[in-house]
Design a protein around this motif. Structure first.
Motif, PDB file in Angstrom:
ATOM      1  N   SER A 153       3.202   0.388  10.344  1.00 35.35           N
ATOM      2  CA  SER A 153       3.967  -0.502  11.218  1.00 35.35           C
ATOM      3  C   SER A 153       5.463  -0.321  11.002  1.00 35.35           C
ATOM      4  N   ALA A 154       6.242  -0.625  12.051  1.00 36.39           N
ATOM      5  CA  ALA A 154       7.706  -0.593  11.984  1.00 36.39           C
ATOM      6  C   ALA A 154       8.200  -2.026  12.104  1.00 36.39           C
ATOM      7  N   ALA A 213       0.831  -1.200   0.000  1.00 36.35           N
ATOM      8  CA  ALA A 213       0.000   0.000   0.000  1.00 36.35           C
ATOM      9  C   ALA A 213       0.875   1.263   0.000  1.00 36.35           C
ATOM     10  N   ASN A 214       0.218   2.395  -0.149  1.00 34.84           N
ATOM     11  CA  ASN A 214       0.913   3.673  -0.337  1.00 34.84           C
ATOM     12  C   ASN A 214       1.966   3.930   0.735  1.00 34.84           C
ATOM     13  N   ASN A 215       3.143   4.349   0.271  1.00 39.85           N
ATOM     14  CA  ASN A 215       4.258   4.743   1.132  1.00 39.85           C
ATOM     15  C   ASN A 215       4.886   3.594   1.906  1.00 39.85           C
ATOM     16  N   ALA A 216       4.615   2.351   1.538  1.00 39.70           N
ATOM     17  CA  ALA A 216       5.387   1.250   2.129  1.00 39.70           C
ATOM     18  C   ALA A 216       6.838   1.396   1.682  1.00 39.70           C
ATOM     19  N   SER A 234      11.013  -4.488  12.247  1.00 37.25           N
ATOM     20  CA  SER A 234      12.454  -4.583  12.467  1.00 37.25           C
ATOM     21  C   SER A 234      12.901  -6.005  12.777  1.00 37.25           C
ATOM     22  N   GLN A 235      11.959  -6.942  12.836  1.00 34.98           N
ATOM     23  CA  GLN A 235      12.283  -8.358  13.014  1.00 34.98           C
ATOM     24  C   GLN A 235      11.545  -9.169  11.960  1.00 34.98           C
ATOM     25  N   ASP A 236      12.011 -10.394  11.737  1.00 34.20           N
ATOM     26  CA  ASP A 236      11.400 -11.237  10.722  1.00 34.20           C
ATOM     27  C   ASP A 236       9.961 -11.595  11.107  1.00 34.20           C
ATOM     28  N   VAL A 237       9.106 -11.651  10.093  1.00 33.09           N
ATOM     29  CA  VAL A 237       7.695 -11.983  10.289  1.00 33.09           C
ATOM     30  C   VAL A 237       7.449 -13.365   9.688  1.00 33.09           C
ATOM     31  N   PRO A 238       7.149 -14.375  10.517  1.00 32.68           N
ATOM     32  CA  PRO A 238       6.938 -15.718   9.977  1.00 32.68           C
ATOM     33  C   PRO A 238       5.757 -15.781   9.012  1.00 32.68           C
ATOM     34  N   PRO A 239       5.748 -16.778   8.144  1.00 31.67           N
ATOM     35  CA  PRO A 239       4.618 -16.950   7.228  1.00 31.67           C
ATOM     36  C   PRO A 239       3.287 -17.004   7.971  1.00 31.67           C
ATOM     37  N   TYR A 240       2.254 -16.493   7.322  1.00 27.31           N
ATOM     38  CA  TYR A 240       0.862 -16.573   7.773  1.00 27.31           C
ATOM     39  C   TYR A 240       0.504 -15.615   8.904  1.00 27.31           C
ATOM     40  N   MET A 241       1.480 -14.956   9.528  1.00 23.42           N
ATOM     41  CA  MET A 241       1.178 -14.163  10.713  1.00 23.42           C
ATOM     42  C   MET A 241       0.633 -12.786  10.348  1.00 23.42           C
ATOM     43  N   MET A 242      -0.131 -12.219  11.272  1.00 17.38           N
ATOM     44  CA  MET A 242      -0.684 -10.872  11.129  1.00 17.38           C
ATOM     45  C   MET A 242      -0.041  -9.992  12.196  1.00 17.38           C
ATOM     46  N   VAL A 243       0.629  -8.922  11.744  1.00 18.94           N
ATOM     47  CA  VAL A 243       1.379  -8.067  12.660  1.00 18.94           C
ATOM     48  C   VAL A 243       1.023  -6.608  12.410  1.00 18.94           C
ATOM     49  N   ASP A 244       1.234  -5.786  13.431  1.00 21.15           N
ATOM     50  CA  ASP A 244       1.165  -4.350  13.231  1.00 21.15           C
ATOM     51  C   ASP A 244       1.781  -3.643  14.427  1.00 21.15           C
ATOM     52  N   GLY A 245       1.923  -2.315  14.286  1.00 19.37           N
ATOM     53  CA  GLY A 245       2.332  -1.494  15.416  1.00 19.37           C
ATOM     54  C   GLY A 245       3.778  -1.065  15.396  1.00 19.37           C
ATOM     55  N   ASN A 246       4.080  -0.193  16.349  1.00 21.42           N
ATOM     56  CA  ASN A 246       5.437   0.284  16.599  1.00 21.42           C
ATOM     57  C   ASN A 246       5.548   0.551  18.110  1.00 21.42           C
ATOM     58  N   PRO A 247       6.143  -0.417  18.861  1.00 25.17           N
ATOM     59  CA  PRO A 247       6.850  -1.613  18.391  1.00 25.17           C
ATOM     60  C   PRO A 247       5.902  -2.658  17.804  1.00 25.17           C
ATOM     61  N   LEU A 248       6.465  -3.453  16.913  1.00 20.11           N
ATOM     62  CA  LEU A 248       5.688  -4.447  16.195  1.00 20.11           C
ATOM     63  C   LEU A 248       5.218  -5.557  17.122  1.00 20.11           C
ATOM     64  N   VAL A 287      10.081  -1.250   6.555  1.00 20.69           N
ATOM     65  CA  VAL A 287      10.705  -2.544   6.808  1.00 20.69           C
ATOM     66  C   VAL A 287      12.214  -2.345   6.921  1.00 20.69           C
ATOM     67  N   HIS A 288      12.784  -2.736   8.044  1.00 22.20           N
ATOM     68  CA  HIS A 288      14.207  -2.590   8.335  1.00 22.20           C
ATOM     69  C   HIS A 288      15.037  -3.457   7.395  1.00 22.20           C
ATOM     70  N   GLN A 289      16.261  -3.024   7.131  1.00 20.42           N
ATOM     71  CA  GLN A 289      17.139  -3.785   6.247  1.00 20.42           C
ATOM     72  C   GLN A 289      17.368  -5.208   6.768  1.00 20.42           C
ATOM     73  N   PHE A 290      17.474  -6.132   5.832  1.00 25.00           N
ATOM     74  CA  PHE A 290      17.730  -7.560   6.066  1.00 25.00           C
ATOM     75  C   PHE A 290      16.546  -8.321   6.677  1.00 25.00           C
ATOM     76  N   VAL A 291      15.431  -7.668   6.882  1.00 24.69           N
ATOM     77  CA  VAL A 291      14.257  -8.359   7.421  1.00 24.69           C
ATOM     78  C   VAL A 291      13.658  -9.281   6.357  1.00 24.69           C
ATOM     79  N   LYS A 292      13.094 -10.401   6.817  1.00 30.08           N
ATOM     80  CA  LYS A 292      12.363 -11.328   5.952  1.00 30.08           C
ATOM     81  C   LYS A 292      10.902 -11.375   6.412  1.00 30.08           C
TER      82      LYS A 292
END
Length: 262
Positions: A171-172, A132-135, A174-188, A155-160
């Motif tokens: 959202s910010a 989406a816009n500005n990602a 800064s850590q890897d997000v496993p498949p299928y998960m739903m995340v948001d926020g800062n801190p994530l 999305v922080h550098q080297f993140v997967k």
């Protein structure tokens, strides 16, 4: 014949498919190759060693193939590869790779990329994603298939980010997000798993139940990461229909370098 507006500037070495369309005042560099059916909007700038596949819709004012924003970059002939049937909206900026990585920034097929999205050097973007816009994706980020990233997210550098994950608005990451998960926020934070997205992708009830169990093992059981991985591995035996989903999760967890989002 390619349809090229008379005000467009096409370098002599550029290779354009016979059905490519180029709008007014667009600039296309000498090392650019664009395949059949792709449309380039007005004032777009496409430069560097950039290869673009078939049937892409590239809107006005984009910048594709510019050199990376990396102080280590010393003029190496790195590349940008864009696949087929992507929509790339206004003011997007995709840079080429660096010699410190694979040297290629890659965009897969069938992605929906909204305005002002930035893909930095060596980003590897899969297929069927929505940005989406500005990602904003920093250098060396890897994004799996069918991922959605909400607007104004960084999305922080080297993140997967694993396949089928969903990242909420602003959202910010800064850590890897496993498949299928739903995340948001800062801190994530992990809010659940992407059940609605999986239903839309045609996942069976059995596969969704297995993903729910993987989420529970990782985030609701109180287990260590290694204990959760062992439990997920056992799930592959008890839920054979979800064996490929389990294997993808285990493969992702084995490659985590920044820790996973909690």
């Amino acid at each position: 014949m390619a349809t090229i507006h008379p005000t467009a500037v096409i370098a002599p070495g550029a290779q354009l498919g016979a059905t490519v369309s180029v709008g007014p005042y667009a600039v296309i560099g000498e090392h650019v190759r664009i395949d059949e059916g792709t449309t380039i909007g007005p004032h777009a700038v496409i430069e560097g060693h950039t290869t673009i596949g078939r049937d892409n819709r590239i809107f006005q004012f984009v910048s594709l193939g510019a050199v990376p924003q990396d102080k280590k970059y010393a003029g190496e002939p790195t590349q940008l590869h864009i696949g087929d049937r992507n929509t790339i909206r206004e003011f997007c900026t995709f840079n080429t790779g660096t010699s410190q990585d694979v040297g290629i920034t890659r965009v897969g097929n069938d992605n929906w990329i909204m305005a002002y999205v930035h893909l930095a050097h060596d980003v590897q973007l899969g297929n069927h994603t929505v940005l989406a816009n500005n990602a904003t994706l920093a250098g060396h980020v890897h994004v799996g298939d069918w991922v959605t990233i909400g607007g104004l997210s960084g999305v922080h550098q080297f993140v997967k980010i694993g396949a089928y994950a969903f990242v909420g608005f602003s959202s910010a990451i800064s850590q890897d997000v496993p498949p299928y998960m739903m995340v948001d926020g800062n801190p994530l934070a992990v809010r659940g798993f992407n059940v609605e997205g999986l239903r839309r992708r045609g996942f069976s009830a059995e596969r969704i139940a297995a993903v729910k169990q993987m989420h529970r093992s990782l985030y609701r059981s109180g287990r260590t990461l290694q204990e959760a991985r062992d439990e997920i591995a056992a799930l592959g035996q008890s839920a054979p229909e979800a064996a490929a989903d389990v294997a993808m999760m285990l493969d992702f967890l084995a490659g985590v370098t920044r820790g996973i989002a909690r």
